[in-house]
Design a protein around this motif. Structure first.
Motif, mmCIF file in Angstrom:
data_model
loop_
_atom_site.group_PDB
_atom_site.id
_atom_site.type_symbol
_atom_site.label_atom_id
_atom_site.label_comp_id
_atom_site.label_asym_id
_atom_site.label_seq_id
_atom_site.Cartn_x
_atom_site.Cartn_y
_atom_site.Cartn_z
ATOM 1 N N TYR A 12 10.587 4.698 -0.572
ATOM 2 C CA TYR A 12 10.246 3.947 0.645
ATOM 3 C C TYR A 12 11.148 4.389 1.802
ATOM 4 C CZ TYR A 12 8.608 0.039 3.489
ATOM 5 O OH TYR A 12 8.032 -0.703 4.488
ATOM 6 N N GLU A 13 12.426 4.583 1.491
ATOM 7 C CA GLU A 13 13.348 5.061 2.526
ATOM 8 C C GLU A 13 12.960 6.438 3.029
ATOM 9 O OE1 GLU A 13 17.639 4.965 2.039
ATOM 10 O OE2 GLU A 13 17.430 2.847 1.497
ATOM 11 N N GLU A 14 12.494 7.284 2.094
ATOM 12 C CA GLU A 14 12.021 8.619 2.491
ATOM 13 C C GLU A 14 10.870 8.490 3.480
ATOM 14 O OE1 GLU A 14 13.263 11.613 1.928
ATOM 15 O OE2 GLU A 14 14.880 10.443 0.989
ATOM 16 N N GLU A 15 9.979 7.546 3.201
ATOM 17 C CA GLU A 15 8.807 7.315 4.055
ATOM 18 C C GLU A 15 9.256 6.853 5.452
ATOM 19 O OE1 GLU A 15 5.893 8.292 2.789
ATOM 20 O OE2 GLU A 15 5.061 7.865 4.773
ATOM 21 N N LYS B 43 13.899 3.421 -7.770
ATOM 22 C CA LYS B 43 13.195 4.656 -7.409
ATOM 23 C C LYS B 43 12.250 4.393 -6.253
ATOM 24 C CE LYS B 43 12.584 7.577 -11.426
ATOM 25 N NZ LYS B 43 11.691 7.966 -12.478
ATOM 26 N N LEU B 44 11.488 3.285 -6.367
ATOM 27 C CA LEU B 44 10.511 2.954 -5.321
ATOM 28 C C LEU B 44 11.211 2.674 -3.992
ATOM 29 C CD1 LEU B 44 7.991 0.808 -7.392
ATOM 30 C CD2 LEU B 44 7.726 3.155 -6.599
ATOM 31 N N GLN C 84 0.825 -1.214 0.000
ATOM 32 C CA GLN C 84 0.000 0.000 0.000
ATOM 33 C C GLN C 84 0.861 1.266 0.000
ATOM 34 O OE1 GLN C 84 -3.288 -0.226 2.966
ATOM 35 N NE2 GLN C 84 -2.868 -2.395 3.016
ATOM 36 N N VAL C 85 1.934 1.257 0.806
ATOM 37 C CA VAL C 85 2.833 2.421 0.829
ATOM 38 C C VAL C 85 3.458 2.600 -0.559
ATOM 39 C CG1 VAL C 85 4.996 3.340 1.790
ATOM 40 C CG2 VAL C 85 3.347 2.193 3.304
ATOM 41 N N TYR D 9 16.501 7.690 9.966
ATOM 42 C CA TYR D 9 17.082 6.355 9.815
ATOM 43 C C TYR D 9 17.652 6.208 8.407
ATOM 44 C CZ TYR D 9 17.825 1.398 10.060
ATOM 45 O OH TYR D 9 18.413 0.175 10.060
ATOM 46 N N CYS D 10 18.893 5.790 8.303
ATOM 47 C CA CYS D 10 19.401 5.479 6.963
ATOM 48 C C CYS D 10 20.337 4.292 7.068
ATOM 49 C CB CYS D 10 20.063 6.661 6.316
ATOM 50 S SG CYS D 10 21.140 7.526 7.409
ATOM 51 N N LEU D 11 20.679 3.744 5.921
ATOM 52 C CA LEU D 11 21.485 2.506 5.904
ATOM 53 C C LEU D 11 22.871 2.729 6.493
ATOM 54 C CD1 LEU D 11 20.569 1.192 2.371
ATOM 55 C CD2 LEU D 11 19.931 0.157 4.537
#
Ligand code: DCS
Length: 292
Positions: free
Chosen positions: A279-282, A274-275, A214-215, A290-292
């Motif tokens: 998703y990471e932005e979300e 891109k997706l 859904q996201v 939070y980032c890798l």
């Protein structure tokens, strides 16, 4: 457990207790019949990602199988948040399940006086960076499951057999199909990209309407990527430009090979990438930087 000698806290019947103090009754209906429902909620930086959506789906699953959850939505949020704090969970997941309670074995529902049993625990793990970046292999299998796959039921035998079959073929995920129409993975939703358009099975009784699905669909719409919630065939799958799977634990993971056939150029495709970044932005939006 967070360390040697530290007993992990769990939720049992609305209370936070030591894991070692929980004893499942042999006549718990979840244990005997798989008569219950569950959720897996991702935690990033100690924060429940899409927590509301998961908790809503828990109540929806419960109502679809006529199971009563004796806690309000807010009580559930508070309980799970408290568990994350008690266990000092930073990155990982919460597993929460509700069974139809303990009663002498009989297929009929137990008397209304029998309480449902809610339990939850946490697990710590980091993001699956390697598979997200490089992609995984999948195997197609027949979807032999029941016709209420929209319910997140404890009955996972069909899913277990599918996943095991994929694993034994050296694959990470199984892609299930009913008479050649792709439904979903063993523990994920499946999408293909054809000519820049994302296609995934519609949210009906044949799939679990994944929260990550859904996201992902919402981010497609906000970023002007065309989407089509329509069934597609195994032939469409094999000819797709890109394939990816979505789930709470695997996030958006590219599928670069199916049944030994390379998809696209064998690398994660541009739309999938891109997706993943949307998703990471979300995640960052909901759970901080939070980032890798
Ligand atoms: N389809 C099935 C059959 C699933 O089991 C899952 C998630 C999904 C789709 C994707 O749903 P979410 O996007 O909401 O996660 N399965 C959970 C599980 O059992 N472990 O991790 C996720």
């Amino acid at each position: 457990m967070r360390g040697v000698g530290i007993v992990m806290k769990v939720i049992w019947q609305g209370n936070i207790v030591d894991r070692m103090d929980v004893h499942v009754d042999i006549e718990d209906r979840g244990y005997q019949f798989g008569d219950g429902i569950y959720e897996v909620i991702r935690v990033y930086k100690g924060c429940l990602f899409t927590g509301k959506e998961h908790i809503n789906r828990l109540y929806e699953s419960a109502s679809k199988v006529r199971l009563h959850i004796p806690y309000s939505f807010q009580q559930m949020v508070d309980m799970l948040t408290r568990l994350v704090k008690e266990n000092e969970l930073q990155n990982g997941s919460i597993y929460v399940q509700v069974t139809r309670g303990v009663s002498p074995r009989n297929h009929l529902f137990p008397p209304a006086t029998v309480e449902t049993i809610l339990s939850a625990y946490t697990k710590e793990f980091s993001r699956p960076v390697e598979t997200i970046y490089n992609g995984v292999k999948a195997k197609t299998v027949e979807d032999i499951r029941w016709l209420k796959c929209d319910v997140k039921s404890l009955n996972l035998l069909g899913n277990v057999l599918a996943k095991q079959s994929a694993y034994e073929a050296g694959c990470f995920e199984a892609i299930q199909h009913r008479i050649g129409m792709v439904t979903e993975g063993s523990a994920s939703n499946i999408a293909i990209v054809v000519d820049g358009k994302v296609k995934t099975h519609p949210a009906n009784h044949l799939i679990l309407n994944g929260i990550v699905r859904q996201v992902m669909l919402q981010t497609c719409v906000s970023n002007h990527i065309q989407v089509d919630e329509a069934p597609f065939t195994l032939e469409d799958l094999m000819r797709a430009d890109e394939i990816f799977m979505t789930s709470t634990t695997s996030e958006i993971t590219p599928i670069v090979e199916v049944d030994g056939t390379i998809i696209g150029n064998g690398m994660p495709g541009p739309i999938t990438k891109k997706l993943q970044s949307y998703y990471e932005e979300e995640i960052k939006k909901q759970c901080g930087s939070y980032c890798l």
